[in-house]
Write an enzyme that holds these catalytic residues in place. Sequence first.
Site, PDB file in Angstrom:
ATOM      1  N   GLU A   1       2.274  22.421 -17.237  1.00 44.60           N
ATOM      2  CA  GLU A   1       1.479  23.577 -16.695  1.00 44.60           C
ATOM      3  C   GLU A   1       1.662  24.139 -15.373  1.00 44.60           C
ATOM      4  OE1 GLU A   1      -3.133  23.891 -15.242  1.00 44.60           O
ATOM      5  OE2 GLU A   1      -2.736  21.741 -16.232  1.00 44.60           O
TER       6      GLU A   1
ATOM      7  N   ASP B   1     -11.124  18.325 -19.987  1.00 44.69           N
ATOM      8  CA  ASP B   1     -11.472  18.263 -18.861  1.00 44.69           C
ATOM      9  C   ASP B   1     -12.045  19.488 -17.771  1.00 44.69           C
ATOM     10  OD1 ASP B   1      -9.582  18.243 -17.066  1.00 44.69           O
ATOM     11  OD2 ASP B   1      -9.535  16.491 -16.273  1.00 44.69           O
TER      12      ASP B   1
ATOM     13  N   ASP C   1      -9.462  14.462 -23.700  1.00 44.71           N
ATOM     14  CA  ASP C   1      -9.122  14.481 -22.448  1.00 44.71           C
ATOM     15  C   ASP C   1      -9.405  12.972 -21.390  1.00 44.71           C
ATOM     16  OD1 ASP C   1      -7.496  15.563 -20.105  1.00 44.71           O
ATOM     17  OD2 ASP C   1      -8.044  16.938 -20.177  1.00 44.71           O
TER      18      ASP C   1
ATOM     19  N   GLU D   1      -3.258  12.753 -17.241  1.00 39.29           N
ATOM     20  CA  GLU D   1      -2.115  13.067 -16.011  1.00 39.29           C
ATOM     21  C   GLU D   1      -1.782  12.100 -15.465  1.00 39.29           C
ATOM     22  OE1 GLU D   1      -5.734  16.747 -15.281  1.00 39.29           O
ATOM     23  OE2 GLU D   1      -5.125  15.446 -13.767  1.00 39.29           O
TER      24      GLU D   1
ATOM     25  N   LYS E   1      -4.956  12.034 -23.197  1.00 38.14           N
ATOM     26  CA  LYS E   1      -4.693  12.857 -22.654  1.00 38.14           C
ATOM     27  C   LYS E   1      -4.525  12.328 -20.835  1.00 38.14           C
ATOM     28  CE  LYS E   1      -4.632  16.969 -20.735  1.00 38.14           C
ATOM     29  NZ  LYS E   1      -4.735  16.479 -19.854  1.00 38.14           N
TER      30      LYS E   1
END
Length: 308
Positions: free
Chosen positions: A198, A59, A99, A131, A129
């Site tokens: 990250e 993204d 994503d 988050e 994926k």
Amino acid sequence: MSIRPRTPAPATPAPGKLALPELGEMKRRGDKIVMVTAYDASSGRLADAAGIDLILVGDTAAMVVLGHESSTVPVTMDEMLFMTRAVTRGARRPLVVGDMPFGSYQVSDEEAVRNAIRFVKESGADVVKLEGAGPSLSRARAIVGAGIGVMGHLGLTPQSATVLGGFKAQGRTAEQARRLLDDALALEAAGCFALVLEAVPAPVAERVTAELEIPTIGIGAGAGCDGQVLVWHDLLGLYDGRTPRFVKQYADLKADIARALEAYAADVRSGAFPEGRHTYAMPEEELAEFESVSQVDVRRDHVRQDRE
């Protein structure tokens, strides 16, 4: 007679495609996993040719492709599907990770599963994926339960950067580090096959990596992760904005492209381009016949055709 389809069904590995369980084997062997972002067919093809293991259609496209400033939030589900579909046309061996954009999985487990299925069916993604932990745990569990692999993402999660206080490193206190480890273990228990870390201190990422059976992919998380990922535009020197400190730039394509475009514009304006070798010829007799036709004859023919 073989009944194997030439084009495998969605979520069915194509011949030569990196098998998802192989990532766990790579972790156990100590083989580093290489992931890069990509957003179109040509970059997917180049990543494939370079031997990249995973391609994340991230993204981050919101900033590096679509021109939104300092946020991944604006990119839509339809835009992500469009770009993922392009990448899957170019990449054959790497696993392509779709994503899930902001708003595509936050509402409910059902909405998360619906959009994950869209990634697989409409764009050809191999896995998706998402988050965070918290509510994302049940989302991950539901998507895995629907038969789609899920990659988790902890630490700096760009979709919630405002809540985190900006694009800042995470897990820098003992309490934050413990919470990050707990979240990582929870995502593993929810069925995630891998985890992006990250902007996490290297010792924290190394500890998380050691505690997990699934591989970790670091971005600004040190060399102790099982693999690394960088954004296409960052590593190739294409992004015009500020890049994070964890980026290593392997090329300066922005400058090369600028020089090429300036040279092209100068050649067009001076008449140096195109040269004879850039044009097409025609047989001499055809050219002679064409040149023998006067403009008066051409206009007369047009008038006659209009009247008819």
